[in-house]
Motif scaffolding. Structure first.
Motif, PDB file in Angstrom:
ATOM      1  N   ALA A   1       5.000 -22.544   0.966  1.00  0.00           N
ATOM      2  CA  ALA A   1       4.417 -23.436   0.330  1.00  0.00           C
ATOM      3  C   ALA A   1       3.112 -22.716  -0.608  1.00  0.00           C
ATOM      4  O   ALA A   1       2.791 -21.584  -0.421  1.00  0.00           O
ATOM      5  N   PRO A   2       2.696 -23.426  -1.791  1.00  0.00           N
ATOM      6  CA  PRO A   2       1.643 -23.025  -2.683  1.00  0.00           C
ATOM      7  C   PRO A   2       0.650 -22.641  -1.705  1.00  0.00           C
ATOM      8  O   PRO A   2       0.148 -23.329  -0.874  1.00  0.00           O
ATOM      9  N   GLY A   3      -0.070 -21.358  -2.151  1.00  0.00           N
ATOM     10  CA  GLY A   3      -1.092 -20.908  -1.395  1.00  0.00           C
ATOM     11  C   GLY A   3      -0.814 -20.146  -0.363  1.00  0.00           C
ATOM     12  O   GLY A   3      -1.901 -19.533   0.118  1.00  0.00           O
ATOM     13  N   GLU A   4       0.272 -19.910   0.129  1.00  0.00           N
ATOM     14  CA  GLU A   4       0.567 -18.886   1.247  1.00  0.00           C
ATOM     15  C   GLU A   4       0.533 -17.710   0.839  1.00  0.00           C
ATOM     16  O   GLU A   4       0.575 -16.502   1.825  1.00  0.00           O
ATOM     17  N   LEU A   5       1.016 -17.398  -0.521  1.00  0.00           N
ATOM     18  CA  LEU A   5       0.892 -15.818  -0.824  1.00  0.00           C
ATOM     19  C   LEU A   5      -0.553 -15.377  -1.295  1.00  0.00           C
ATOM     20  O   LEU A   5      -1.115 -16.089  -1.963  1.00  0.00           O
ATOM     21  N   VAL A   6      -0.589 -14.375  -1.150  1.00  0.00           N
ATOM     22  CA  VAL A   6      -1.771 -13.410  -1.375  1.00  0.00           C
ATOM     23  C   VAL A   6      -1.284 -12.046  -2.057  1.00  0.00           C
ATOM     24  O   VAL A   6      -0.469 -11.666  -1.717  1.00  0.00           O
ATOM     25  N   ARG A   7      -2.279 -11.649  -2.887  1.00  0.00           N
ATOM     26  CA  ARG A   7      -1.945 -10.412  -3.782  1.00  0.00           C
ATOM     27  C   ARG A   7      -2.427  -9.339  -2.919  1.00  0.00           C
ATOM     28  O   ARG A   7      -3.702  -9.281  -2.535  1.00  0.00           O
ATOM     29  N   GLY A   8      -1.611  -8.230  -2.559  1.00  0.00           N
ATOM     30  CA  GLY A   8      -1.797  -6.964  -2.099  1.00  0.00           C
ATOM     31  C   GLY A   8      -2.362  -6.026  -2.971  1.00  0.00           C
ATOM     32  O   GLY A   8      -2.413  -6.030  -3.980  1.00  0.00           O
ATOM     33  N   PRO A   9      -2.540  -4.807  -2.348  1.00  0.00           N
ATOM     34  CA  PRO A   9      -2.759  -3.539  -3.314  1.00  0.00           C
ATOM     35  C   PRO A   9      -1.725  -3.127  -3.928  1.00  0.00           C
ATOM     36  O   PRO A   9      -0.477  -3.332  -3.623  1.00  0.00           O
ATOM     37  N   ASP A  10      -1.914  -2.635  -5.195  1.00  0.00           N
ATOM     38  CA  ASP A  10      -0.740  -2.131  -5.999  1.00  0.00           C
ATOM     39  C   ASP A  10      -0.299  -0.868  -5.491  1.00  0.00           C
ATOM     40  O   ASP A  10      -1.022  -0.180  -4.602  1.00  0.00           O
ATOM     41  N   GLY A  11       0.881  -0.374  -6.011  1.00  0.00           N
ATOM     42  CA  GLY A  11       1.413   0.874  -5.346  1.00  0.00           C
ATOM     43  C   GLY A  11       2.540   1.286  -6.213  1.00  0.00           C
ATOM     44  O   GLY A  11       2.735   1.171  -7.304  1.00  0.00           O
ATOM     45  N   GLU A  12       3.504   2.212  -5.504  1.00  0.00           N
ATOM     46  CA  GLU A  12       4.729   2.766  -6.264  1.00  0.00           C
ATOM     47  C   GLU A  12       6.000   2.483  -5.514  1.00  0.00           C
ATOM     48  O   GLU A  12       6.003   2.530  -4.278  1.00  0.00           O
ATOM     49  N   VAL A  13       6.947   2.363  -6.055  1.00  0.00           N
ATOM     50  CA  VAL A  13       8.419   2.355  -5.524  1.00  0.00           C
ATOM     51  C   VAL A  13       9.415   3.242  -6.390  1.00  0.00           C
ATOM     52  O   VAL A  13       9.459   2.781  -7.450  1.00  0.00           O
ATOM     53  N   ASP A  14       9.722   4.369  -5.699  1.00  0.00           N
ATOM     54  CA  ASP A  14      10.480   5.193  -6.440  1.00  0.00           C
ATOM     55  C   ASP A  14       9.879   5.689  -7.739  1.00  0.00           C
ATOM     56  O   ASP A  14      10.679   5.904  -8.830  1.00  0.00           O
ATOM     57  N   GLY A  15       8.493   5.785  -7.817  1.00  0.00           N
ATOM     58  CA  GLY A  15       7.896   6.319  -9.186  1.00  0.00           C
ATOM     59  C   GLY A  15       7.729   5.183 -10.076  1.00  0.00           C
ATOM     60  O   GLY A  15       7.154   5.465 -11.143  1.00  0.00           O
ATOM     61  N   THR A  16       7.847   3.931  -9.832  1.00  0.00           N
ATOM     62  CA  THR A  16       7.665   2.723 -10.702  1.00  0.00           C
ATOM     63  C   THR A  16       6.433   2.125  -9.997  1.00  0.00           C
ATOM     64  O   THR A  16       6.415   1.744  -8.736  1.00  0.00           O
ATOM     65  N   SER A  17       5.434   1.818 -10.833  1.00  0.00           N
ATOM     66  CA  SER A  17       4.305   0.700 -10.501  1.00  0.00           C
ATOM     67  C   SER A  17       4.629  -0.251 -10.029  1.00  0.00           C
ATOM     68  O   SER A  17       5.375  -1.030 -10.598  1.00  0.00           O
TER      69      SER A  17
END
Length: 291
Positions: free
Chosen positions: A191-207
C-alpha cells in the motif's frame, strides 16, 4: 518429482517488492598547482579537494515514486540472471538462472546437498540432477524408498524431459516465465506509504539506493503474534547507474527469508537442447520403462 512448491517460492522471492534508480555522474574538481618563480623552487601542490558527492537521482521522489520507476524499468528487461537463496519450511533452495522473454532459461538449483541443472527451450523442460538431488526431492514428495531407487537408476546421468501438459511442467515453467516474474512486481509494492528509503550502498560495485518495507505481522488476529517469530523486512537495492533496475532483494524474518541478486539485464541467454541419447522422457518414467 522435484520440489515444485519450493521452486514457486524461489520465483516469488525473485518478484518481491520493487524499487530502482537512474544513473549518476561523479563531479571531480581539478587539483590546483602553484609555482613560486621568485624563489626558483616548486611549491608543493595543494591537496586535491575531496570529490563532490554524486547527485541523488531520487532527491525529489518519494519512495513510492521510486518504486514506480523501478517497476517500469525492470519490467522492460528482455532477459536477466537471478542468483540467490530462499528458505521454505526451514529448508534452503539455492538457484542460479538466466531467463529471457521467450520463456527460455538455463541454470542450476541446489537443495539438501544435491544439485540439478535445468533448461527450458521450445516449450520443453529438461532436468539433470545428481543422486542427492533426486533423493531429497522425491523424499520431500513422499515417494517410497524403493520407487526412489528405481527412478534414480533410470535417470542417473541423464536429462529428464518434461513436455508441456505433463505433471510438474507448469510449476517448473514458472521459474522460466520472465513476464510472469516481472508482472508480480507491481502487486508486491504494498500500500502507498509502506515503503521507506534506506541508506545508499553498493551491489557488485554499482551504486544503489534502497527501499525498505516492514511487515509487523499485526493482522488483528490474536494468534498472529505467536505464529510470527520475527517480523518480515524486505530491503530492495536499486541501481543508481544506467537504467533503474532492481539489483538485489533481501528478505529477513517471516516464513520465507532469502536473498536474490538480479544481473546481466538484456544479455543473450543461450539454451541448448540436450542430446536425445542423453534424455529420458517423463512419460516413459511414469510407465516404468527405461527409455
Amino acid at each position: 518429482m522435484a520440489s515444485h512448491r519450493k521452486l514457486r517460492a524461489a520465483a516469488v522471492v525473485c518478484a518481491a517488492v520493487a524499487v530502482a534508480g537512474p544513473a549518476s555522474a561523479a563531479a571531480w574538481a581539478a587539483p590546483p598547482t602553484a609555482v613560486r618563480a621568485a624563489v626558483q623552487e616548486a611549491v608543493p601542490l595543494a591537496p586535491a579537494p575531496a570529490p563532490s558527492p554524486s547527485p541523488d537521482p531520487f532527491a525529489d521522489l518519494t519512495p513510492d515514486e521510486i518504486a514506480d520507476r523501478a517497476v517500469t524499468a525492470t519490467q522492460s528487461a528482455t532477459s536477466l540472471r537471478m542468483t540467490g537463496r530462499v528458505v521454505t519450511d526451514g529448508e534452503a533452495l539455492d538457484i542460479d538462472f538466466a531467463v529471457n522473454e521467450r520463456d527460455e532459461c538455463t541454470g542450476l538449483m541446489k537443495i539438501g546437498g544435491g544439485t540439478s541443472e535445468l533448461r527450458r527451450v521450445d516449450d520443453f523442460t529438461y532436468m539433470k540432477g545428481d543422486e542427492a538431488f533426486w533423493r531429497v526431492s522425491m523424499a520431500g514428495q513422499g515417494v517410497p524408498e524403493g520407487q526412489i531407487d528405481a527412478t534414480i537408476d533410470l535417470v542417473k546421468g541423464r536429462w529428464l524431459k518434461i513436455a508441456p501438459g505433463q505433471e510438474g511442467a507448469s510449476d517448473l515453467s514458472e521459474v522460466c516465465d520472465l513476464e510472469g516474474l516481472l508482472a508480480s512486481l507491481d502487486e508486491e509494492k504494498g500500500a502507498p506509504g509502506e515503503l521507506v528509503r534506506g541508506p545508499d550502498g553498493e551491489v557488485d560495485g554499482t551504486s544503489v539506493a534502497t527501499l525498505v518495507k516492514k511487515d509487523t505481522g499485526d493482522t488483528g488476529d490474536e494468534t498472529s503474534a505467536e505464529e510470527t517469530t520475527e517480523p518480515e523486512t524486505t530491503t530492495v537495492s536499486v541501481s543508481q547507474e544506467g537504467k533503474p533496475y532492481i539489483l538485489k532483494m533481501d528478505k529477513t524474518g517471516g516464513e520465507e527469508p532469502g536473498s536474490m541478486t538480479l544481473s546481466e539485464f538484456d544479455e543473450p541467454v543461450d539454451v541448448t537442447v540436450p542430446p536425445a541419447d542423453e534424455t529420458v522422457d517423463l512419460s516413459k518414467l511414469d510407465e516404468g520403462t527405461s527409455a
